[in-house]
Scaffold this motif. Structure first.
Motif, PDB file in Angstrom:
ATOM      1  N   ARG A 126       0.806  -1.258  -0.078  1.00 48.80           N
ATOM      2  CA  ARG A 126      -0.021   0.013   0.023  1.00 48.80           C
ATOM      3  C   ARG A 126       1.026   1.321  -0.002  1.00 48.80           C
ATOM      4  N   TYR A 127       1.904   1.209   0.629  1.00 47.92           N
ATOM      5  CA  TYR A 127       2.733   2.405   0.631  1.00 47.92           C
ATOM      6  C   TYR A 127       3.395   2.694  -0.645  1.00 47.92           C
ATOM      7  N   ILE A 128       4.038   1.751  -1.498  1.00 47.85           N
ATOM      8  CA  ILE A 128       4.200   1.804  -2.527  1.00 47.85           C
ATOM      9  C   ILE A 128       3.318   2.404  -3.833  1.00 47.85           C
ATOM     10  N   ARG A 129       1.904   1.748  -3.551  1.00 49.82           N
ATOM     11  CA  ARG A 129       0.866   2.054  -4.498  1.00 49.82           C
ATOM     12  C   ARG A 129       0.522   3.887  -4.232  1.00 49.82           C
ATOM     13  N   ASP A 130       0.597   4.142  -2.885  1.00 46.06           N
ATOM     14  CA  ASP A 130       0.062   5.314  -2.393  1.00 46.06           C
ATOM     15  C   ASP A 130       1.162   6.631  -2.684  1.00 46.06           C
ATOM     16  N   HIS A 131       2.416   6.257  -2.771  1.00 48.10           N
ATOM     17  CA  HIS A 131       3.559   7.256  -2.811  1.00 48.10           C
ATOM     18  C   HIS A 131       3.616   7.559  -4.294  1.00 48.10           C
ATOM     19  N   PRO A 132       3.339   8.952  -4.686  1.00 50.10           N
ATOM     20  CA  PRO A 132       3.599   8.848  -6.457  1.00 50.10           C
ATOM     21  C   PRO A 132       5.070   8.719  -6.651  1.00 50.10           C
ATOM     22  N   MET A 133       6.134   9.192  -6.021  1.00 51.66           N
ATOM     23  CA  MET A 133       7.325   9.005  -6.800  1.00 51.66           C
ATOM     24  C   MET A 133       7.787   7.832  -6.713  1.00 51.66           C
ATOM     25  N   ILE A 134       7.442   6.996  -5.490  1.00 49.75           N
ATOM     26  CA  ILE A 134       8.000   5.718  -5.500  1.00 49.75           C
ATOM     27  C   ILE A 134       7.360   4.613  -6.368  1.00 49.75           C
ATOM     28  N   ASN A 135       5.823   4.767  -6.544  1.00 49.61           N
ATOM     29  CA  ASN A 135       4.993   4.296  -7.567  1.00 49.61           C
ATOM     30  C   ASN A 135       5.610   4.475  -8.762  1.00 49.61           C
ATOM     31  N   SER A 136       5.845   5.596  -9.262  1.00 46.56           N
ATOM     32  CA  SER A 136       6.300   5.559 -10.611  1.00 46.56           C
ATOM     33  C   SER A 136       7.544   5.122 -11.035  1.00 46.56           C
ATOM     34  N   LEU A 137       8.735   5.261 -10.015  1.00 47.92           N
ATOM     35  CA  LEU A 137       9.820   4.700 -10.328  1.00 47.92           C
ATOM     36  C   LEU A 137       9.834   3.048 -10.042  1.00 47.92           C
ATOM     37  N   THR A 138       9.033   2.603  -9.202  1.00 49.98           N
ATOM     38  CA  THR A 138       8.857   1.007  -9.295  1.00 49.98           C
ATOM     39  C   THR A 138       8.520   0.519 -10.623  1.00 49.98           C
ATOM     40  N   PHE A 139       7.544   1.059 -10.910  1.00 47.02           N
ATOM     41  CA  PHE A 139       6.749   0.511 -12.270  1.00 47.02           C
ATOM     42  C   PHE A 139       7.672   0.896 -13.502  1.00 47.02           C
ATOM     43  N   LEU A 140       8.122   1.795 -13.382  1.00 47.72           N
ATOM     44  CA  LEU A 140       9.312   2.133 -14.605  1.00 47.72           C
ATOM     45  C   LEU A 140      10.408   1.485 -14.682  1.00 47.72           C
ATOM     46  N   GLY A 141      10.988   0.839 -13.375  1.00 49.36           N
ATOM     47  CA  GLY A 141      11.935  -0.070 -13.385  1.00 49.36           C
ATOM     48  C   GLY A 141      11.665  -1.555 -13.960  1.00 49.36           C
ATOM     49  N   ILE A 142      10.410  -1.768 -14.100  1.00 50.92           N
ATOM     50  CA  ILE A 142      10.129  -3.046 -14.969  1.00 50.92           C
ATOM     51  C   ILE A 142      10.589  -3.138 -16.244  1.00 50.92           C
ATOM     52  N   GLY A 143      10.595  -1.742 -17.063  1.00 52.01           N
ATOM     53  CA  GLY A 143      11.001  -1.674 -18.281  1.00 52.01           C
ATOM     54  C   GLY A 143      12.607  -1.958 -18.202  1.00 52.01           C
ATOM     55  N   ASN A 144      13.103  -1.062 -17.322  1.00 50.58           N
ATOM     56  CA  ASN A 144      14.633  -1.525 -17.175  1.00 50.58           C
ATOM     57  C   ASN A 144      15.067  -2.900 -17.052  1.00 50.58           C
ATOM     58  N   SER A 145      14.307  -3.448 -15.966  1.00 45.14           N
ATOM     59  CA  SER A 145      14.852  -4.919 -15.810  1.00 45.14           C
ATOM     60  C   SER A 145      14.680  -5.939 -16.883  1.00 45.14           C
ATOM     61  N   LEU A 146      13.657  -5.511 -17.683  1.00 44.20           N
ATOM     62  CA  LEU A 146      13.335  -6.033 -19.161  1.00 44.20           C
ATOM     63  C   LEU A 146      14.321  -5.976 -19.860  1.00 44.20           C
ATOM     64  N   ALA A 147      15.124  -4.998 -20.002  1.00 45.79           N
ATOM     65  CA  ALA A 147      16.242  -4.773 -20.835  1.00 45.79           C
ATOM     66  C   ALA A 147      17.515  -5.617 -20.241  1.00 45.79           C
ATOM     67  N   GLU A 148      17.742  -5.655 -18.913  1.00 43.16           N
ATOM     68  CA  GLU A 148      18.680  -6.159 -18.293  1.00 43.16           C
ATOM     69  C   GLU A 148      18.562  -7.820 -18.648  1.00 43.16           C
ATOM     70  N   GLY A 149      17.237  -8.140 -18.427  1.00 41.71           N
ATOM     71  CA  GLY A 149      17.092  -9.715 -18.541  1.00 41.71           C
ATOM     72  C   GLY A 149      17.287 -10.124 -20.300  1.00 41.71           C
ATOM     73  N   ALA A 150      16.844  -9.109 -21.013  1.00 34.87           N
ATOM     74  CA  ALA A 150      17.281  -9.471 -22.453  1.00 34.87           C
ATOM     75  C   ALA A 150      18.666  -9.458 -22.699  1.00 34.87           C
ATOM     76  N   VAL A 151      19.338  -8.632 -22.303  1.00 37.36           N
ATOM     77  CA  VAL A 151      20.743  -8.453 -22.433  1.00 37.36           C
ATOM     78  C   VAL A 151      21.693  -9.824 -21.772  1.00 37.36           C
ATOM     79  N   LEU A 152      21.535  -9.817 -20.785  1.00 29.26           N
ATOM     80  CA  LEU A 152      21.941 -11.061 -19.882  1.00 29.26           C
ATOM     81  C   LEU A 152      22.060 -12.311 -20.347  1.00 29.26           C
ATOM     82  N   GLY A 153      20.476 -12.656 -20.733  1.00 26.67           N
ATOM     83  CA  GLY A 153      19.953 -13.950 -21.144  1.00 26.67           C
ATOM     84  C   GLY A 153      20.825 -14.284 -22.649  1.00 26.67           C
ATOM     85  N   LEU A 154      21.017 -13.082 -23.456  1.00 25.35           N
ATOM     86  CA  LEU A 154      21.345 -13.563 -24.707  1.00 25.35           C
ATOM     87  C   LEU A 154      22.973 -13.105 -24.846  1.00 25.35           C
ATOM     88  N   LEU A 155      23.553 -12.761 -23.922  1.00 28.94           N
ATOM     89  CA  LEU A 155      25.090 -12.497 -23.908  1.00 28.94           C
ATOM     90  C   LEU A 155      25.999 -13.519 -24.556  1.00 28.94           C
TER      91      LEU A 155
END
Length: 419
Positions: free
Chosen positions: A223-252
């Motif tokens: 609930r804290y993550i959901r209700d905090h605007p800054m942390i909420n946005s940073l957390t869900f934008l991090g999904i795209g960042n880790s998506l790229a990390e998984g792709a690069v490392l998985g195919l290295l």
């Protein structure tokens, strides 16, 4: 006399005495030894899998399996680690990892090694790490005291980055000389050595058992993550960042073989992992200065844009000498986005929610890593590694147009962090 003196030095109630340096050195030594061994398996395990199968899809699946246990077990592990004896948890998980890793060279020597075993080892050792990591979060403050956490964390991160920078290159040479299975023997020995060091840590016993509602405690963090605007946005934008990390490392390894013309046991593959580590170190050194000059939204949004654009360059690079600096720059941008989000969460989250909020946010963001690895591996199998990486890059850049990115761009820095 001796009994009363001991009681005066170590009273049961009240604050603990200032910790000695020796336990911290012992803890640091255990972590460094383990990191050195893990840097070998980081290279050896995907190399061994690709040698056996030649499959890009299975390479991506292996990278995904190494991240999935944290997603499945992280919430419960964090709560349970606070109930269990932390020293015992650290030791038992280290021995578990040692046995799992050791099974690979033993099976290879007996000519019994199978591809499914590699997946079991990857998933099992990753699951063991989840509980180790959860216990380590509480062990460090107990060893150094609250006033020593910042310095101790900085020391651990410095040694971790140095090992990550040097270890993979040395691992590549070791694999070329001894073969991937036997190289992993050193990792098993490193876990055993770490377990012996950790068994001597003077950690306090767990508190008396109490009836707790794990679901409610986990819900507070969500609930804290959901209700905090800054942390909420940073957390869900991090999904795209880790998506790229998984792709690069998985195919290295796949990229090294198919695009750079290296064979799967070539020691130069380790240079790619070392280049990525160099980029991560650069991001860690640059972040404090960047946060002094720029806002959190500016750093994260610019960094994520760089992740997508540099991934396009990485996908189109065909020469190893050029690929190394490109990969280092890409990893620097990727790590910068991740660390910036972590620091902001730690600064904004109240003390009593630090563990739950950071564990939950890490799991949400890391959800992109196994998805990116599995998706990129499948796409590479159907098309090519280049096409797969270009599609992942387009996905990352597309996240900058989503509502979380737009909300983040409109936000101002808070005047003071929450206490």
């Amino acid at each position: 006399m001796f009994r009363s003196a001991r009681l005066r030095r170590n009273p049961d109630p009240g604050p603990r005495p200032a910790p000695h340096r020796v336990p911290m050195y012992r803890y640091l030594s255990a972590r460094v030894v383990s990191w050195i061994g893990s840097s070998i398996t980081l290279v050896a395990l995907p190399v061994l899998l690709y040698q056996r199968t030649g499959s890009a899809a299975l390479s991506g699946l292996l990278a995904a399996l190494e991240a999935v246990p944290y997603l499945l077990l992280g919430l419960s592990a964090g709560a349970l680690a606070d109930r269990w004896d932390r020293r015992r948890t650290l030791v038992l998980t280290s021995w578990t990892s040692a046995l799992l890793i050791a099974s690979v060279p033993v099976a290879a020597t007996l000519d019994l090694l199978t591809t499914p075993q590699l997946f079991v080892v990857a998933a099992g050792s990753s699951a063991s790490f989840v509980f180790f990591d959860a216990a380590a979060f509480g062990a460090l403050p107990a060893l150094v005291g609250r006033e020593g956490i910042a310095k101790a964390t900085s020391t651990l991160m410095t040694f971790s980055t140095l090992v990550t920078l040097i270890g993979p290159a040395l691992a590549g040479l070791l694999i070329a000389v001894t073969g991937a299975p036997h190289a992993m023997s050193l990792d098993a020995l490193s876990y055993a050595a770490a377990a012996l060091l950790l068994s001597r840590l003077p950690l306090p016993p767990p508190p008396p058992a109490q009836t707790r509602n794990l679901r409610a405690e986990i819900g507070d963090g969500i609930r804290y993550i959901r209700d905090h605007p800054m942390i909420n946005s940073l957390t869900f934008l991090g999904i795209g960042n880790s998506l790229a990390e998984g792709a690069v490392l998985g195919l290295l390894v796949v990229v090294a073989v198919e695009r750079f013309g290296l064979y799967s046991g070539d020691g130069r593959i380790g240079l790619l992992f070392a280049a990525a580590a160099a980029g991560a170190m650069l991001a860690g050194l640059a972040l404090p200065r960047l946060r002094d000059r720029f806002s959190t939204p500016a750093i994260s949004l610019t960094g994520l844009a760089a992740v997508g654009l540099l991934l396009i360059v990485w996908a189109c690079t065909d020469r190893l000498p050029l690929a190394l600096p490109v990969l280092a720059c890409w990893q620097a941008a990727n790590t910068l986005v991740s660390l910036n989000g972590i620091v902001e969460r730690q600064e904004q989250t109240p003390d009593d929610l630090q563990g739950r909020v950071n564990t939950t946010a890490r799991m949400i963001a890391w959800g992109g890593q196994p998805a990116g690895a599995a998706l990129a591996g499948t796409l590479a199998e159907l098309t090519s590694a280049r096409t797969a990486l270009l599609l992942i890059a387009a996905t990352v850049l597309a996240t900058l147009t989503l509502p979380p990115a737009r909300r983040l761009a409109r936000q101002r820095q808070p005047v003071e962090p929450h206490k």
